[in-house]
Design an enzyme around this catalytic site. Structure first.
Site, PDB file in Angstrom:
ATOM      1  N   LYS A 129       0.805  -1.283   0.095  1.00  0.00           N
ATOM      2  CA  LYS A 129       0.134  -0.104  -0.162  1.00  0.00           C
ATOM      3  C   LYS A 129       0.882   1.258  -0.145  1.00  0.00           C
ATOM      4  CE  LYS A 129      -4.435   1.099   0.209  1.00  0.00           C
ATOM      5  NZ  LYS A 129      -5.592   0.258  -0.583  1.00  0.00           N
TER       6      LYS A 129
ATOM      7  N   GLY B  35     -20.319   7.163   3.753  1.00  0.00           N
ATOM      8  CA  GLY B  35     -19.140   7.303   2.643  1.00  0.00           C
ATOM      9  C   GLY B  35     -19.546   7.164   1.404  1.00  0.00           C
TER      10      GLY B  35
ATOM     11  N   VAL C  31     -16.965   4.461  -4.515  1.00  0.00           N
ATOM     12  CA  VAL C  31     -17.480   3.001  -4.072  1.00  0.00           C
ATOM     13  C   VAL C  31     -18.738   3.366  -3.559  1.00  0.00           C
ATOM     14  CG1 VAL C  31     -17.088   1.094  -3.168  1.00  0.00           C
ATOM     15  CG2 VAL C  31     -15.296   2.028  -4.153  1.00  0.00           C
TER      16      VAL C  31
ATOM     17  N   GLY D 230     -18.062   8.396  -1.520  1.00  0.00           N
ATOM     18  CA  GLY D 230     -17.074   8.468  -2.551  1.00  0.00           C
ATOM     19  C   GLY D 230     -17.424   7.350  -3.785  1.00  0.00           C
TER      20      GLY D 230
END
Length: 357
Positions: free
Chosen positions: A82, A182, A186, A184
Site C-alpha cells: 500500500k 461514505g 465506491v 466516494g
C-alpha cells in the site's frame, strides 16, 4: 526533482517500508510492502490529510497487511502492499507531486504495483504512470482495467445479498433500511445498486454535495455522520475510512448485518466478538471489498473481463463458505477468514521451501 527515499525499519512481519520525500513538489509519502510471498505486492495509493507522519505510517502498515490477506484469499498471485501520500487531495495535489510519486514507485522495480484509492482518481494514476511501469487501474489498451471502484462496489453488493440471506432468511433487499457511510466513488456506486434493488437508503458523509446527490437520485434519507449508530437500520455499509466499529459502536449498532467497502473497519480484533455475541453478522472487509484488486490484477496479469467476472463470482462463494463455517464452529467470521489466509500463506511458504531445497 529532489526526490529522496529513506528506508525505515518495518515491524517484524513486513518486508519493506519506504518514505519518499520531494521538496520541490511537496511529496511526502510512504510505500509499504507487507509480503511478496504470493507475488509482487499490489495495493492502491491513498492521499489523505494525515495529522502527522506517524499517523500516515500507522495507516499504511495496517492497509498493506490487509492487502496481503485480500490478495491471498482471492487467489490473485499477488502480494500485499500500500502507499499513502500525506496531504489534502483537494489543495495539495499536483501533476509534479504525482510524477514524483511515480518515480518513487519505479525505484522499487516491480516489487509493488500501485493504483487508485481514496483521494486518487484514474486521471491522477495516468500521471503517475508517466514515471513508472507499475501504475495500474489505467484506461485504454487491450487490458486496461480503468477505475477499480465499480468492481469494488459490485463485490460489496453481491456479498451484501449473501449476508442478507444469512441474516434475514432471504436475499431480497426491497424495503431493507441500509445505511451507507461514505459516498466516494465506491459508496455512491453501491448506493445506486441498493436503490435499484429496492432498498430504503440512509446516507452519511461529511460532503454535503454528495449527500444531496444521493437524496436527489435515490430518495435517500440523510443523517449526520455523528448519528450513524443511532439510526434504525437493518444493514450498515461502512464505505469511508477504517476504525468506525469500536467496541462501543459494536455494542449499540442496531443493524443485523454489516457489509461495506472500507478497509480495517474494526478498531480492534475484539470488536468481532462483541458483534458475534449480539448476533450481528459482520462480513470481513478484505473479503467483501476484493473487487477492486481483482480488477487491478486483471491488468497486471494481462487478462480481460472474463478474469474479472469469474473472480467476482468467487467473492460470493467465498463469503458463503465463511458464513457457513462460522455458523458451524461458532467462531467469528473474522477468525474463520484469518485462518483461511494463514493456511494459504503457510502452504505457499511450504511450496517455495520445497522448490528451493
Amino acid at each position: 526533482m529532489t526526490l529522496t527515499l529513506t528506508e525505515e525499519t518495518p515491524p517484524e512481519d513486513f518486508e519493506r517500508l519506504t518514505f519518499a520525500r520531494d521538496e520541490a513538489s511537496g511529496l511526502a509519502a510512504y510505500i509499504c510492502i507487507h509480503s511478496t510471498l504470493c507475488g509482487p505486492a499490489a495495493g492502491g495509493c491513498r492521499m489523505w490529510n494525515y495529522a502527522s507522519r506517524a499517523e500516515a505510517r500507522e495507516d499504511v502498515l495496517r492497509l498493506a497487511r490487509g492487502m496481503t490477506a485480500k490478495t491471498a484469499l482471492a487467489g490473485l498471485g499477488l502480494g500485499g502492499g500500500k502507499s499513502v501520500i500525506i496531504g489534502d487531495p483537494r489543495t495539495d495535489k499536483s501533476p509534479t507531486l504525482l510524477r514524483a510519486f511515480g518515480t518513487a514507485v519505479e525505484h522499487l522495480r516491480g516489487r509493488y504495483f500501485t493504483a487508485e484509492d481514496v483521494g486518487i482518481s484514474p486521471e491522477d494514476m495516468a500521471i503517475v504512470a508517466q514515471e513508472t511501469a507499475y501504475a495500474v487501474g489505467l484506461e485504454g489498451g487491450t487490458t486496461g482495467s480503468g477505475d477499480p471502484s465499480p468492481f469494488t462496489a459490485e463485490g460489496v453488493f453481491r456479498c451484501l445479498k449473501v449476508g442478507a440471506e444469512a441474516a434475514f432468511g432471504n436475499a431480497d433487499l426491497a424495503g431493507r433500511r441500509v445505511l451507507v457511510q461514505g459516498l466516494g466513488h465506491v459508496g455512491m456506486a453501491l448506493a445506486q445498486k441498493l436503490h435499484a434493488a429496492g432498498a430504503s437508503l440512509i446516507v452519511a458523509d461529511l460532503n454535503e454535495t454528495a449527500c444531496g446527490e444521493a437524496r436527489a437520485r435515490f430518495d435517500a434519507e440523510v443523517c449526520a455522520v455523528s448519528d450513524i449508530m443511532d439510526v434504525p437500520m437493518d444493514i450498515f455499509a461502512p464505505c469511508a475510512l477504517g476504525g468506525v466499529l469500536t467496541r462501543e459502536a459494536a455494542g449499540m449498532i442496531p443493524a443485523r448485518l454489516i457489509c461495506g467497502a472500507a478497509n480495517n473497519q474494526l478498531a480492534e480484533d475484539a470488536v468481532a466478538d462483541v458483534l458475534n455475541a449480539r448476533g450481528v453478522r459482520y462480513l470481513p472487509d478484505y473479503v467483501v471489498n476484493a473487487g477492486g484488486i481483482i480488477s487491478v490484477a486483471s491488468e497486471i496479469h494481462g487478462a480481460g473481463d472474463a478474469y474479472r467476472q469469474a473472480r467476482l463470482g468467487d467473492i460470493e462463494r467465498r463469503m458463503r463458505d465463511i458464513l457457513a463455517m462460522a455458523e458451524t464452529t461458532g467462531e467469528t467470521t473474522t477468525a474463520v477468514a484469518r485462518a483461511l489466509v494463514d493456511r494459504i500463506l503457510s502452504e505457499r511458504r511450504r511450496t517455495l521451501s520445497e522448490v528451493t531445497a
